[in-house]
Design an enzyme around this catalytic site. Structure first.
Site, PDB file in Angstrom:
ATOM      1  N   GLY A   9       0.749  -1.140  -0.163  1.00  0.00           N
ATOM      2  CA  GLY A   9       0.019   0.103   0.023  1.00  0.00           C
ATOM      3  C   GLY A   9       0.963   1.344  -0.101  1.00  0.00           C
ATOM      4  O   GLY A   9       0.398   2.355   0.454  1.00  0.00           O
ATOM      5  N   THR A  11       1.850   3.106  -2.255  1.00  0.00           N
ATOM      6  CA  THR A  11       1.394   4.347  -3.151  1.00  0.00           C
ATOM      7  C   THR A  11       0.177   5.204  -2.512  1.00  0.00           C
ATOM      8  O   THR A  11      -0.298   6.405  -3.159  1.00  0.00           O
ATOM      9  CB  THR A  11       0.804   3.675  -4.584  1.00  0.00           C
ATOM     10  OG1 THR A  11      -0.197   2.799  -4.412  1.00  0.00           O
ATOM     11  CG2 THR A  11       2.244   3.060  -5.207  1.00  0.00           C
ATOM     12  N   HIS A 131     -13.602  12.134   8.872  1.00  0.00           N
ATOM     13  CA  HIS A 131     -12.698  12.018   8.167  1.00  0.00           C
ATOM     14  C   HIS A 131     -12.868  12.789   6.412  1.00  0.00           C
ATOM     15  O   HIS A 131     -14.095  12.838   6.446  1.00  0.00           O
ATOM     16  CB  HIS A 131     -12.113  10.468   8.106  1.00  0.00           C
ATOM     17  CG  HIS A 131     -11.430   9.982   9.154  1.00  0.00           C
ATOM     18  ND1 HIS A 131     -11.915   9.619  10.212  1.00  0.00           N
ATOM     19  CD2 HIS A 131      -9.920   9.795   9.380  1.00  0.00           C
ATOM     20  CE1 HIS A 131     -11.012   9.353  11.119  1.00  0.00           C
ATOM     21  NE2 HIS A 131      -9.875   9.318  10.589  1.00  0.00           N
ATOM     22  N   LYS A 135     -11.947   8.298   2.647  1.00  0.00           N
ATOM     23  CA  LYS A 135     -11.768   7.228   3.381  1.00  0.00           C
ATOM     24  C   LYS A 135     -12.832   6.366   3.035  1.00  0.00           C
ATOM     25  O   LYS A 135     -14.124   6.746   3.499  1.00  0.00           O
ATOM     26  CB  LYS A 135     -11.916   7.859   4.912  1.00  0.00           C
ATOM     27  CG  LYS A 135     -11.473   6.491   5.915  1.00  0.00           C
ATOM     28  CD  LYS A 135     -11.361   6.992   7.335  1.00  0.00           C
ATOM     29  CE  LYS A 135     -11.088   5.868   8.326  1.00  0.00           C
ATOM     30  NZ  LYS A 135      -9.753   5.484   8.048  1.00  0.00           N
ATOM     31  N   GLY A 141     -10.567   3.100  12.346  1.00  0.00           N
ATOM     32  CA  GLY A 141      -9.940   2.156  13.398  1.00  0.00           C
ATOM     33  C   GLY A 141      -9.381   2.858  14.661  1.00  0.00           C
ATOM     34  O   GLY A 141      -9.522   2.182  15.808  1.00  0.00           O
TER      35      GLY A 141
END
Length: 248
Positions: A9, A11, A131, A135, A141
């Site tokens: 992940g 990038t 957020h 997202k 989380g």
């Protein structure tokens, strides 16, 4: 000896921040960068796997690392205690380490720990997290981790009071705590844990305004820790001495 890091992940927005921090760490080098659709067999030979992928891919990344006897640092969102419990016996059997960091911000970790410390003193609690509109998962989380810590801290007092949770507008229940998720432009990341009791309330707010600056100190702590870890560790608050210990 330099530890070779496989970054999954790499990038994405978080992955790019992690990559930049690792490039500045003595004794670490990003050996390979993977997208979410890459062949995970190519992590073979890495000294550490760092996962900044997506919630759907993250479980495969963690399993691939464990199967190859490689420690893994997970910065991907979406890992609840129930989901972590699925991989805990695999980590223990392999004798490796898996470090789950819901949020690399030291301020966020402190905010969650403070909310847990306050939880035994208030019968009611709710979380509002906001957020950016890119997202893809909710609740965040960080919100999940905060709710779980708060409920664990109330073991002697019992669950929080949460009236009318059968109504959809009351948010999603996470460990018995209503969590309300906002996804909108103009926001990076913000969380407010609100604890209430007779005649008063306490709000613990954390606001991220510059992710690169906010996450870098936590990443610098987490990468060396994850390389040497054994077993499952959850939360940045367990890597630093902030005077409040939380459960893994």
């Amino acid at each position: 000896m330099t530890t070779q890091v496989a970054l999954v992940g790499g990038t994405g927005s978080l992955g790019r921040i992690i990559h930049k921090v690792i490039d500045q760490l003595d004794g670490f080098q990003v050996r390979s960068v993977f997208g979410s659709g890459s062949d995970l067999a190519e992590i073979e030979g890495a000294g550490l796997v760092v996962d900044a992928s997506t919630p759907a891919v993250s479980i495969d990344v963690v399993r691939a690392a464990i199967e190859r006897g490689v420690n893994v640092l997970i910065g991907t969102s979406g890992w609840s205690q129930e989901r972590i419990a699925l991989v805990r016996p695999l980590v223990d059997a392999a004798g490796t380490g898996a470090v789950f960091i819901p949020n690399f911000s030291l301020g966020s970790a402190l905010g969650s720990a403070l909310a847990a410390a306050a939880a035994p003193f208030f019968p009611s609690a709710e979380i509002i997290e906001a957020h950016h509109d890119r997202k893809i998962d909710s609740p965040s989380g960080t919100a999940v981790r905060t709710a779980e810590l708060m409920v664990a801290a109330r073991e002697a007092q019992g669950p929080f009071q949460a009236p009318h949770v059968d109504q959809r507008a009351r948010g999603q229940q996470v460990a018995g705590v209503p969590v309300h998720s906002l996804r909108r432009p103009g926001v990076i990341a913000k969380q407010e844990a609100i604890l209430s009791g007779p005649g008063e309330s306490l709000a613990i707010v954390h606001d991220t305004v510059d992710p690169a600056e906010a996450y870098a100190p936590g990443i610098r702590l987490a990468v060396p820790f994850a390389r040497d870890a054994r077993g499952v560790v959850v939360g940045l608050e367990n890597l630093v001495d902030i005077g409040i210990r939380a459960r893994s």
